[in-house]
Design an enzyme around this catalytic site. Structure first.
Site, PDB file in Angstrom:
ATOM      1  N   TYR A 180      -2.379  -1.105  10.871  1.00  0.00           N
ATOM      2  CA  TYR A 180      -2.244  -1.421   9.453  1.00  0.00           C
ATOM      3  C   TYR A 180      -0.960  -0.824   8.887  1.00  0.00           C
ATOM      4  CZ  TYR A 180      -3.486  -1.692   4.475  1.00  0.00           C
ATOM      5  OH  TYR A 180      -3.489  -1.951   3.132  1.00  0.00           O
ATOM      6  N   SER A 212       0.854  -1.180   0.000  1.00  0.00           N
ATOM      7  CA  SER A 212       0.000   0.000   0.000  1.00  0.00           C
ATOM      8  C   SER A 212       0.890   1.229   0.000  1.00  0.00           C
ATOM      9  CB  SER A 212      -0.876  -0.012   1.262  1.00  0.00           C
ATOM     10  OG  SER A 212      -1.490   1.236   1.491  1.00  0.00           O
TER      11      SER A 212
END
Length: 344
Positions: free
Chosen positions: A159, A146
Site C-alpha cells: 500500500y 494518504s
C-alpha cells in the site's frame, strides 16, 4: 463565483472504488451537491448499495462494474459515462487493494496485483479522464492519497509503495499540465486513518484483526474533503486530519527517529488485540461485496470522529495564514513600542 471555484451542481463525476469506504463516502458527498455520479467498482451488491445512497442524497447515478487494473475496461467505462451522463467534469481515483503482512510474507503475484489495482488503476483512470478532458481543455482529476504517500509504515509495504508512486506520478503530471498552460486541474488529498471496510476485507496475514492507526476518522470526513478539493482544484494538495499533518511534518523533520518509533509501535497499533477471523473475506482477487453490500463504515464507529478541525483550517489556509501574519505584525509592533518606551 470566485475564480478557480467549481460549482458541483449538475456536474458529471466519476468515482472509482465507489462501492465502499472512501469512494462511497465521496460519491454521497458529490450527490449532496447535486452532481451526476458514475460509480465504478467490482462488487455489484456494493455498487447497488452505493447507488441507493447517492440517490437518497439527491444525486443521480449509474453503476459500472469494472476492475481498474484493466486499462481497456476503464476506457470502456469512460465511454459509457460520457454516453449516459455527459462529458466528464471530475474524475476521482480511489480504488485500491492491498495486503496486511510483513514484506517477506507477500508473494510476487500478490504484490503485482496490489500494485496493478492501487497504483496502475490510478494511472489508467487518469489516462481515460485526460483523453476526454483534453478535447475540451477543462476538467479536474482528484487523486486520493494518504499520509502514507510520504511516510511508510510496517505491515503495509504494498500500500505504501503504491501511494508513494501515485504521489510522484501526480506531481509529474501536474508539472506537465502547468507547462502546457492547460485548464485541466489535478489535485491530491492526503487522508488520515479512516473507519472503512478495508480492515475486514483486505488480505491479511496478521495474527490479530487489523485496525486503522488511531486517531480514526469517519469516511464522511474523507468524502467532504474530496468534494471540496474537486470544487477548489487550484490547490496542489490537501492534508486531512491533524494526524496527517503531524505525520508529514514529523517525517520531514526527523524521518530516522520516526523509523525507530514505528518499528516499536507500528505492529501493535495496527492490530486490535483480538484474533483475526479465519473466514474473513478477501478482496484482492475477487470483490468482497459482489453478493453482499458491506456498506462503507468499518467496525470502529465507537472510536471514530466525524469531524476534522484541521480540514476546516486546510480549506481556509490563506485566511488563517493572513490572520496569523496580522497577529504577528501587531505583536511585533507592540513589542517595538514597549521597547522604545522602556529605552526612554
Amino acid at each position: 463565483m470566485k475564480p478557480g471555484l467549481i460549482d458541483l451542481n449538475d456536474k458529471t463525476v466519476v468515482v472509482t472504488g465507489a462501492s465502499g469506504g472512501i469512494g462511497r463516502a465521496a460519491a454521497i458527498a458529490f450527490a449532496q451537491h447535486g452532481a451526476r455520479v458514475a460509480l465504478l467498482a467490482r462488487g455489484e451488491a456494493g455498487l447497488a448499495g452505493a447507488k441507493r445512497d447517492v440517490e437518497l442524497a439527491g444525486g443521480s447515478s449509474i453503476t459500472i462494474p469494472v476492475d481498474v487494473s484493466d486499462a481497456d475496461a476503464v476506457e470502456r467505462a469512460a465511454d459509457t459515462v460520457e454516453r449516459e451522463l455527459g462529458p466528464i467534469d471530475i474524475w476521482v481515483n480511489v480504488a485500491f487493494s492491498s495486503v496486511f503482512a510483513r514484506f517477506h510474507e507477500i508473494s510476487p503475484e500478490e504484490y503485482r496485483r496490489a500494485t496493478e489495482v492501487s497504483y496502475l488503476g490510478y494511472v489508467y483512470g487518469t489516462m481515460a479522464a485526460l483523453e476526454r478532458m483534453r478535447r475540451r481543455n477543462r476538467g479536474t482529476i482528484v487523486q486520493v492519497g494518504s499520509a502514507l504517500a510520504y511516510r511508510g509504515i510496517p505491515l503495509q509495504t504494498a500500500y505504501c509503495g503504491a501511494k508513494h508512486a501515485i504521489q510522484g506520478f501526480n506531481e509529474s503530471l501536474r508539472c506537465e499540465l502547468l507547462h502546457e498552460k492547460s485548464a485541466i486541474r489535478t489535485t491530491m488529498v492526503q487522508m488520515p486513518a479512516l473507519n472503512t471496510t478495508q480492515f475486514t476485507w483486505v488480505l491479511s496475514r496478521l495474527p490479530e484483526q487489523a485496525q486503522p492507526v488511531p486517531p480514526i476518522y469517519q469516511p464522511e470526513v474523507a468524502g467532504r474533503a474530496i468534494a471540496w478539493a474537486a470544487a477548489h482544484p487550484r490547490r496542489r494538495e490537501y492534508w486531512v486530519g491533524a494526524s496527517t499533518v503531524a505525520t508529514l511534518l514529523g517525517n520531514a523533520v526527523a524521518p530516522g527517529l520516526l523509523d525507530r518509533y514505528l518499528a516499536r509501535t507500528g505492529f501493535a497499533s495496527q492490530q486490535t488485540g483480538e484474533p483475526r477471523p479465519d473466514d474473513q473475506p478477501v478482496n484482492l482477487w475477487e470483490p468482497a461485496d459482489q453478493q453482499i453490500d458491506r456498506g462503507y463504515h468499518g467496525e470502529f464507529d465507537d472510536r471514530s470522529t466525524p469531524r476534522s478541525p484541521q480540514l476546516v483550517a486546510s480549506k481556509h489556509h490563506w485566511t488563517i495564514a493572513a490572520a496569523g501574519a496580522a497577529v504577528l505584525v501587531a505583536a511585533t509592533s507592540l513589542a517595538v513600542r514597549l521597547v522604545g518606551k522602556a529605552a526612554h
